[in-house]
Design an enzyme around this catalytic site. Sequence first.
Site, PDB file in Angstrom:
ATOM      1  N   CYS A  98     -55.778  28.737  46.256  1.00 39.92           N
ATOM      2  CA  CYS A  98     -56.189  29.049  44.890  1.00 39.92           C
ATOM      3  C   CYS A  98     -55.737  30.467  44.562  1.00 39.92           C
ATOM      4  O   CYS A  98     -55.929  31.369  45.383  1.00 39.92           O
ATOM      5  CB  CYS A  98     -57.717  28.946  44.782  1.00 39.92           C
ATOM      6  SG  CYS A  98     -58.345  29.298  43.140  1.00 39.92           S
ATOM      7  N   HIS A 140     -58.805  20.026  41.345  1.00 35.60           N
ATOM      8  CA  HIS A 140     -59.004  21.446  41.703  1.00 35.60           C
ATOM      9  C   HIS A 140     -59.150  22.282  40.429  1.00 35.60           C
ATOM     10  O   HIS A 140     -60.081  23.089  40.318  1.00 35.60           O
ATOM     11  CB  HIS A 140     -57.820  21.927  42.543  1.00 35.60           C
ATOM     12  CG  HIS A 140     -57.846  23.390  42.870  1.00 35.60           C
ATOM     13  ND1 HIS A 140     -57.922  23.868  44.158  1.00 35.60           N
ATOM     14  CD2 HIS A 140     -57.812  24.494  42.070  1.00 35.60           C
ATOM     15  CE1 HIS A 140     -57.942  25.196  44.133  1.00 35.60           C
ATOM     16  NE2 HIS A 140     -57.867  25.601  42.873  1.00 35.60           N
ATOM     17  N   GLU A 141     -58.237  22.080  39.465  1.00 32.79           N
ATOM     18  CA  GLU A 141     -58.296  22.882  38.228  1.00 32.79           C
ATOM     19  C   GLU A 141     -59.530  22.529  37.408  1.00 32.79           C
ATOM     20  O   GLU A 141     -60.176  23.404  36.841  1.00 32.79           O
ATOM     21  CB  GLU A 141     -57.026  22.695  37.395  1.00 32.79           C
ATOM     22  CG  GLU A 141     -55.737  23.131  38.080  1.00 32.79           C
ATOM     23  CD  GLU A 141     -55.796  24.521  38.689  1.00 32.79           C
ATOM     24  OE1 GLU A 141     -56.524  25.390  38.181  1.00 32.79           O
ATOM     25  OE2 GLU A 141     -55.118  24.743  39.712  1.00 32.79           O
ATOM     26  N   HIS A 144     -62.607  24.306  38.392  1.00 34.36           N
ATOM     27  CA  HIS A 144     -62.734  25.680  37.877  1.00 34.36           C
ATOM     28  C   HIS A 144     -63.493  25.715  36.550  1.00 34.36           C
ATOM     29  O   HIS A 144     -64.176  26.701  36.248  1.00 34.36           O
ATOM     30  CB  HIS A 144     -61.347  26.293  37.638  1.00 34.36           C
ATOM     31  CG  HIS A 144     -60.707  26.879  38.860  1.00 34.36           C
ATOM     32  ND1 HIS A 144     -61.244  27.940  39.556  1.00 34.36           N
ATOM     33  CD2 HIS A 144     -59.555  26.570  39.505  1.00 34.36           C
ATOM     34  CE1 HIS A 144     -60.448  28.250  40.567  1.00 34.36           C
ATOM     35  NE2 HIS A 144     -59.420  27.431  40.569  1.00 34.36           N
TER      36      HIS A 144
END
Length: 178
Positions: A98, A140-141, A144
């Site tokens: 990341c 993953h994004e 966030h």
Amino acid sequence: MILEMCYYGDPVLRKKAEPVEEITDEIRQFCADMIETMQHHSGIGLAAPQVGRLLRIFVTNFSHEDEAGEFHLSEPKVFINPVLKNPSDALVERSEGCLSIPKLYDSVVRPLSIDVEAMDLEGNLFQESCYGYQARTRMHENDHLNGVLFVDRIKGKRRTQLEPALRRIKQQYAHKRA
Ligand code: NI
């Protein structure tokens, strides 16, 4: 314009991002800046909270992984107000990193495939069925946008082993925070 990155330890990375209400010129410029920032750091994805804005936007240029395990990039793609659906029951463990947690890589268990629905810069809804590492980049994004980092998905002893490195990163980037 290359935007200032936020690093592990910055509280903005732990907050829930808000939906984009309207795609204005300012938002379009911000998305262009996010793409420039991602490319500048040689990333394959970037979410708005990583540059300090709590908006539900991420960008990625990851296309797919071929049979030989080579990563292929696409034109950068913008996802506004993304919704992830239908995660597969099948899970797979792969290494992730990341941009907000520099030089730390570890394996994370995630679904093998997922569907993504989002808006593009013209405000058009689009859908993607993602598989493999492409699905992983989207998950993953999207994490966030909910204040979740990949290290949160690593449990038990392995997570404990990451703590010293995480503490170091937190200290190292403390000066970047107000
Ligand atoms: Ni990340």
